[in-house]
Design an enzyme around this catalytic site. Structure first.
Site, mmCIF file in Angstrom:
data_model
loop_
_atom_site.group_PDB
_atom_site.id
_atom_site.type_symbol
_atom_site.label_atom_id
_atom_site.label_comp_id
_atom_site.label_asym_id
_atom_site.label_seq_id
_atom_site.Cartn_x
_atom_site.Cartn_y
_atom_site.Cartn_z
ATOM 1 N N ALA A 176 6.448 -33.409 -20.715
ATOM 2 C CA ALA A 176 6.136 -34.148 -21.933
ATOM 3 C C ALA A 176 6.268 -33.249 -23.160
ATOM 4 C CB ALA A 176 4.734 -34.743 -21.844
ATOM 5 N N GLY A 177 5.690 -32.064 -23.096
ATOM 6 C CA GLY A 177 5.686 -31.185 -24.261
ATOM 7 C C GLY A 177 7.047 -30.579 -24.561
ATOM 8 N N GLY A 234 1.412 -27.272 -24.860
ATOM 9 C CA GLY A 234 1.879 -27.665 -23.529
ATOM 10 C C GLY A 234 3.374 -27.908 -23.568
ATOM 11 N N ARG A 283 -0.292 -45.914 -3.444
ATOM 12 C CA ARG A 283 -1.054 -44.747 -2.997
ATOM 13 C C ARG A 283 -2.516 -45.024 -2.726
ATOM 14 N NH1 ARG A 283 1.814 -40.426 -7.049
ATOM 15 N NH2 ARG A 283 3.730 -40.430 -5.825
ATOM 16 N N GLY A 328 5.243 -28.676 -20.558
ATOM 17 C CA GLY A 328 5.730 -29.294 -19.335
ATOM 18 C C GLY A 328 6.736 -30.362 -19.729
HETATM 19 C C1 LIG Z 1 2.787 -31.658 -6.189
HETATM 20 C C2 LIG Z 1 3.071 -32.736 -7.177
HETATM 21 C C3 LIG Z 1 4.172 -33.562 -7.022
HETATM 22 C C4 LIG Z 1 4.446 -34.560 -7.945
HETATM 23 N N1 LIG Z 1 5.551 -35.350 -7.748
HETATM 24 C C5 LIG Z 1 5.831 -36.308 -8.656
HETATM 25 C C6 LIG Z 1 6.996 -37.124 -8.494
HETATM 26 O O1 LIG Z 1 7.760 -36.975 -7.542
HETATM 27 N N2 LIG Z 1 7.248 -38.067 -9.422
HETATM 28 C C7 LIG Z 1 6.434 -38.249 -10.502
HETATM 29 O O2 LIG Z 1 6.741 -39.105 -11.323
HETATM 30 N N3 LIG Z 1 5.339 -37.484 -10.683
HETATM 31 C C8 LIG Z 1 5.013 -36.528 -9.784
HETATM 32 N N4 LIG Z 1 3.884 -35.755 -9.968
HETATM 33 C C9 LIG Z 1 3.111 -35.890 -11.199
HETATM 34 C C10 LIG Z 1 3.816 -35.180 -12.361
HETATM 35 O O3 LIG Z 1 4.423 -34.010 -11.890
HETATM 36 C C11 LIG Z 1 2.882 -34.801 -13.485
HETATM 37 O O4 LIG Z 1 2.073 -35.867 -13.830
HETATM 38 C C12 LIG Z 1 3.679 -34.413 -14.720
HETATM 39 O O5 LIG Z 1 4.649 -33.470 -14.411
HETATM 40 C C13 LIG Z 1 2.799 -33.912 -15.822
HETATM 41 O O6 LIG Z 1 3.602 -33.446 -16.890
HETATM 42 P P1 LIG Z 1 2.972 -33.009 -18.253
HETATM 43 O O7 LIG Z 1 4.113 -32.583 -19.103
HETATM 44 O O8 LIG Z 1 2.111 -34.089 -18.768
HETATM 45 O O9 LIG Z 1 2.013 -31.792 -17.933
HETATM 46 P P2 LIG Z 1 2.245 -30.386 -17.179
HETATM 47 O O10 LIG Z 1 3.567 -30.265 -16.567
HETATM 48 O O11 LIG Z 1 1.043 -30.186 -16.336
HETATM 49 O O12 LIG Z 1 2.237 -29.331 -18.343
HETATM 50 C C14 LIG Z 1 1.075 -28.948 -18.997
HETATM 51 C C15 LIG Z 1 1.432 -27.929 -20.033
HETATM 52 O O13 LIG Z 1 0.301 -27.692 -20.827
HETATM 53 C C16 LIG Z 1 0.067 -26.322 -20.963
HETATM 54 N N5 LIG Z 1 -1.364 -26.178 -21.195
HETATM 55 C C17 LIG Z 1 -2.402 -26.780 -20.564
HETATM 56 N N6 LIG Z 1 -3.561 -26.431 -21.121
HETATM 57 C C18 LIG Z 1 -3.268 -25.600 -22.134
HETATM 58 C C19 LIG Z 1 -4.055 -24.904 -23.096
HETATM 59 N N7 LIG Z 1 -5.376 -25.018 -23.143
HETATM 60 N N8 LIG Z 1 -3.402 -24.117 -23.981
HETATM 61 C C20 LIG Z 1 -2.052 -23.984 -23.963
HETATM 62 N N9 LIG Z 1 -1.276 -24.634 -23.091
HETATM 63 C C21 LIG Z 1 -1.885 -25.431 -22.193
HETATM 64 C C22 LIG Z 1 0.619 -25.686 -19.725
HETATM 65 O O14 LIG Z 1 0.929 -24.367 -19.945
HETATM 66 C C23 LIG Z 1 1.847 -26.567 -19.492
HETATM 67 O O15 LIG Z 1 2.914 -26.086 -20.262
HETATM 68 C C24 LIG Z 1 3.594 -34.761 -9.039
HETATM 69 C C25 LIG Z 1 2.474 -33.957 -9.191
HETATM 70 C C26 LIG Z 1 2.183 -32.980 -8.241
HETATM 71 C C27 LIG Z 1 0.912 -32.222 -8.342
#
Ligand SMILES: Cc1cc2nc3c(=O)[nH]c(=O)nc-3n(C[C@H](O)[C@H](O)[C@H](O)COP(=O)(O)OP(=O)(O)OC[C@H]3O[C@@H](n4cnc5c(N)ncnc54)[C@H](O)[C@@H]3O)c2cc1C
Ligand code: FES
Lengths: 644, 250
Positions: A51-52, A47, A337, A49
């Site tokens: 965090a990753g 991942g 929320r 995103g």
């Molecule tokens: C529309 C929307 C608006 C938002 N607005 C806000 C905001 O204004 N402020 C705020 O603080 N938060 C907001 N959030 C929440 C926030 O965006 C997310 O919680 C956060 O970005 C998650 O980041 P992450 O790095 O954990 O995961 P993600 O960004 O979801 O990344 C997941 C990663 O994992 C990878 N992945 C997943 N499964 C697999 C697999 N099996 N194999 C290989 N790769 C995989 C994907 O390819 C991706 O790279 C919002 C969420 C949404 C839906």
């Protein structure tokens, strides 16, 4: 509930003593890897995103070798890109009384006292470093005319601490992390595997030592070995099918980790966001969020009269119920929320709703436009208004928005200790994928903060504590554990391909979503949840009999990808329902109708449920076992949350 | 309402492709373009036929994953919109709609409408960042940035990396994409230290990937879903001159 096979180790490792110095003391106490030895270790990060990508870049800067994976064609497309409103930090640039302690306090209270205090305090502490880091990367945060960073307010807070880049904060933060990641890819410290899906975690002698992936371009199944594995795979909000999440968001990685021994914490803590564009028809494939920041200036109302069919412009102020301002005078439109979502549901259930459609409430900018002028409103929300108009055909400058709650974020996730390690040694979880610091409800603008805190400032240091005790350079993908995992992946693919039903995987996903929304959505009851269990089981059975996955397994096959994810969602749904059923209280986003106060607020049961609930896999066809991590509140004393 | 779809099908990068026609596809004007493709795919899957492959994720116009040439236009007829934001209300009952992948040698077709845009990632890897170690940053307000500059940097930074600019350009040039990143980082003080090496590195990589040169057709600007303008290309060219002078002087 049956007796657990193997007890989970739920030692949180959270430091005792004064919370203000806990993180510093912890960092001093944990083991470190000698800088010269870091290059001998490899860390897998699944991942990329927020965090990753931040974790990968920072680990690589520290000297570790990183193998990073994502299923999209580029790390820049992770779901984080869609975050709109902003990111919190206790900078107190506005001099309005903010502090690390206040952000900590707001987060613990906002989470309805179901998060670990020490983690939350650390999050508030490092929040300030995140902003500095992102500014240094060139993230174009909004500025005032003096050139200083600007802030806005978000729900659940009485201070202005949210940093933003128009309505595209997630995009800009992710592109910042992606650029840092790109630099490390160019330097050869990170090897990036795009269009690759992780399908198994490999555990060797009790420790996570690798993963099995499927190359989505070729269908090839491959093993990757490393000294530790980090999951940064996001949340599972798409269990409801209709959600604000990107279509690819899924529970697969976390679910496979769970089946290899990682405890899954609080799966029923799912956030329903109050301001989304309402459901408009079966053709729809997702719901679109309208940022919470809109509640800074928009006023939420419904007609006072039930079944009022007049268009909003013809309803005079005296016949409007600005119900959030009425019920919660202190926080008004900026209540958290969960509170805002339930209030909207209550209004609609009472027949006070929008026309046409009858499934929503109004979010009105009339007064803001009169007060600030059209240009100022456009400057703040222009792109959100455009997005709304593109989807609905209505301009919020002319007529109030219609909004309704939708699945948005998941507080539940893989259980992690203070070091962000799951119950499987060497397996870490960061970002939305872990059960996080948000307790039973996340405050707006805190997910981006947590993802980047985990990735930039926590994991890269805490992982050293584990690695320091490991012999560097594990690379034995011929180990039986890898071969077994590869076989499992191949077998699953073969089974899916061999089915010749008549329905698409999407069909079952919609059905699951409907079921979960009805029984395990915004309001839950014992009867509803009990009824859901056999329904989910039945759905699972039908899926494995009636789904049709065309094409073949050894080539690019999006139908197969979808089917695999839906199959995992169905299994996961069962655990989510069980969790909601056993948590016999209401807290944060988890609302059990049986447990509410006289004025319809969530009624917690601290005596019996002041804990995280962690589910452990007990084998196929066997009910999972439930474990608890008791929570202690030494600083923020649990009270009935009040936003009045 | 019903439409006829002519969709490009190609089983792999080296395979021959051809249009497949789907007649009388029932659609709803409120549907998005991708939801229409979903409908086609659900039907295909139920019949045991392979669905049309296309990239998508956010469906909100921000991730940059989606994209196809619709009736000759990158992302279709919508103004400043991605394919996922295009709605069927932009079409009429009975329309014939042609859907093809981005076509550029630097974006080889993976399958059907899916192309390989990793060349964009490599352009960023060639310098599209500010080198800063985690934890070494000064206070965020230590360096004031005037609102007009911050706003312009933000405008350039809104690029979603979808590739429509390349698809729309008769030369398949990636100048708009590259210039947006060069300008974003070149405008803000944090990006100054590496300003010259950045533009040189990114432009070299762009050429190495086989993107064409810019001859001012301005089709990129018209196709960009984020409204990024060609003035950033001018900015890139100025930076390039500056950097070349600088490196010649050394
Ligand atoms: C529309 C929307 C608006 C938002 N607005 C806000 C905001 O204004 N402020 C705020 O603080 N938060 C907001 N959030 C929440 C926030 O965006 C997310 O919680 C956060 O970005 C998650 O980041 P992450 O790095 O954990 O995961 P993600 O960004 O979801 O990344 C997941 C990663 O994992 C990878 N992945 C997943 N499964 C697999 C697999 N099996 N194999 C290989 N790769 C995989 C994907 O390819 C991706 O790279 C919002 C969420 C949404 C839906
Ligand atoms: S799917 Fe993300 S921009 Fe279209």
């Amino acid at each position: 509930m049956n007796a657990p096979r193997t007890p989970l180790n739920l030692d949180s490792k959270a430091p005792d003593g004064p919370i203000e110095t806990a993180w510093d003391r912890h960092r001093q106490a944990i083991r470190l890897v000698n800088p010269a030895n870091k290059r001998k270790y490899t860390v897998i990060v699944v991942g990329t995103g927020l965090a990753g990508a931040s974790a990968s870049a920072t680990l690589a800067q520290l000297g570790y070798n990183v193998e990073a994976f994502c299923f999209q064609d580029s790390p820049r497309r992770a779901h984080s890109i869609a975050a709109q409103g902003g990111i919190n930090a206790a900078k107190n640039y506005q001099n309005d009384g903010d502090s690390v302690y206040r952000l900590f306090y707001d987060t613990v209270k906002g989470g309805d006292f179901r998060a670990r205090e020490q983690n939350v305090y650390r999050l508030a502490q490092v929040s300030v470093d995140i902003i500095d880091q992102c500014v240094a990367q060139g993230v174009p945060f909004a500025r005032d005319y003096g050139g200083m960073l600007a802030n806005r307010s978000f729900g659940g807070a009485l201070v202005s601490r949210t940093f933003y880049a128009r309505g595209q904060t997630g995009q800009q933060l992710l592109l910042g992390a992606y650029s840092a990641l790109s630099e490390q890819i160019a330097k050869g410290k990170v090897k990036m595997h795009t269009r690759t899906e992780m399908l198994e975690v490999v555990v060797v002698d009790g420790k996570a030592k690798g993963i099995v992936v499927r190359d989505l371009r070729t269908g090839a199944v491959r093993s990757h070995a490393a000294d530790a594995v980090v999951l940064a795979t996001g949340g599972y909000g798409n269990v409801f099918y209709f959600a604000t999440n990107a279509k690819g968001c899924n529970v697969t990685a976390a679910w496979r980790a769970y089946k290899k021994g990682a405890g899954f914490a609080n799966p029923c803590f799912t956030q329903i966001h109050p301001t989304c564009i309402p459901f408009m028809g079966e053709h729809q494939s997702k719901l679109t969020l309208m940022s919470e920041s809109l509640r800074n200036d928009g006023r939420v109302w419904v007609p006072k009269k039930q079944g009022d069919t007049r268009p909003p412009s013809q309803i005079p102020d005296a016949e409007r119920d600005y119900y959030l301002e009425r019920i919660y005078p202190t926080f008004g439109n900026l209540v958290p929320r969960d509170v805002a979502s339930r209030a909207a549901k209550r209004m609609v259930d009472e027949g006070k709703t929008v026309v046409p459609g009858g499934m929503g409430v109004y979010l009105d900018f009339r007064d803001a436009i009169a007060r600030l002028g059209r240009d100022a409103v456009a400057d703040r929300y222009g792109n959100l208004f455009e997005m709304y108009e593109r989807i609905t055909g209505d301009s919020p400058f002319e007529t109030p928005m219609k909004i309704y709650p939708a699945s948005h974020y998941t507080m539940g996730g893989l259980w992690v200790d203070y070091n962000l390690m799951t119950t499987v040694p060497g397996l870490y979880a960061v970002g939305e994928a872990n059960f996080s610091d948000h307790g039973a409800n996340r405050l707006g603008a805190s997910a981006l903060m947590q993802g980047l805190a985990d990735g930039y400032f926590v994991l890269p240091y805490t992982i050293g504590d584990f690695l320091a005790g490991e012999k560097a350079g594990f690379d034995d993908t011929s180990h039986a554990a890898f071969k077994d995992a590869e076989k499992a992946v191949a077998q699953r693919t073969d089974t899916l391909m061999s089915l010749s039903g008549t329905k698409s995987a999407d069909h079952f996903h919609r059905e699951l979503g409907h079921l979960m929304w009805e029984h395990c959505g915004m309001a839950r009851t014992k009867e509803g949840l009990e009824a859901a269990l056999p329904k989910v089981a039945d759905l699972k059975e039908r899926f494995w009999a009636e789904v049709n996955v065309p094409g073949s397994g050894d080539t690019l096959n999006q139908a197969l990808e979808r089917a695999g994810r839906v199959a995992d969602f169905i299994e996961f749904g069962e655990v989510m329902v069980r969790d909601a059923l056993t948590r016999e209280e209401s807290c944060g986003a988890h609302f059990r109708e049986e447990f509410q106060t006289a004025d319809n607020e969530a009624r917690r049961d601290d005596e019996n449920f002041q804990h995280g609930a962690i589910w452990a896999y007990e084998g196929e066809g066997v009910a999972p076992s439930r474990h608890i991590e008791p929570l202690e509140f030494r600083y923020v004393k649990p009270s009935q949350r009040s936003y009045k | 309402m019903k439409v006829t779809l002519k969709v490009w099908r190609q089983s792999g990068p080296d395979a021959e492709g051809a249009f497949e026609t789907f007649t009388d596809v029932p659609v709803d004007p409120a549907m998005s373009f991708l939801e229409m493709l979903d409908t086609v795919n659900v039907q295909l899957e139920a019949e045991g036929k392979e669905p049309v492959v296309f990239d998508h994720d956010c469906r909100e116009g921000i991730c940059g994953a989606c994209g196809a040439v619709v009736n000759g236009l990158a992302h279709g007829p919508g103004k400043r919109s991605t394919l996922c934001q295009l709605h069927l209300r932009s079409f009429n009952d009975g329309d014939e709609i042609t859907v093809e992948p981005w076509r550029a040698s630097a974006f080889p077709v993976v399958r059907d409408l899916m192309v390989d845009r990793s060349s964009f990632d490599r352009i960023i890897q060639a310098g599209g960042y500010v080198s800063v170690r985690t934890g070494s940053a000064p206070d965020g307000n230590a360096m004031p940035i005037g609102k007009p500059v911050a706003d312009r940097a933000m405008e350039a930074a809104t690029c979603i990396g979808c590739g429509a600019c390349v698809a729309a350009c008769p030369n398949a040039s990636a100048m708009l994409f590259t210039s947006a990143k060069v300008s974003h980082l070149g405008l803000v003080p944090q990006g100054q230290a590496e300003r010259d090496s950045r533009v040189l590195g990114m432009v070299d990589q762009m050429d190495a990937e086989g993107f064409g040169g810019c001859t001012n057709h301005r089709e990129c600007e018209a196709a960009c879903p984020k409204g990024i303008g060609v003035e950033y290309i001018a900015q890139l060219n100025r930076d390039l001159v500056r950097a070349n002078l600088g490196s010649a002087a050394k």
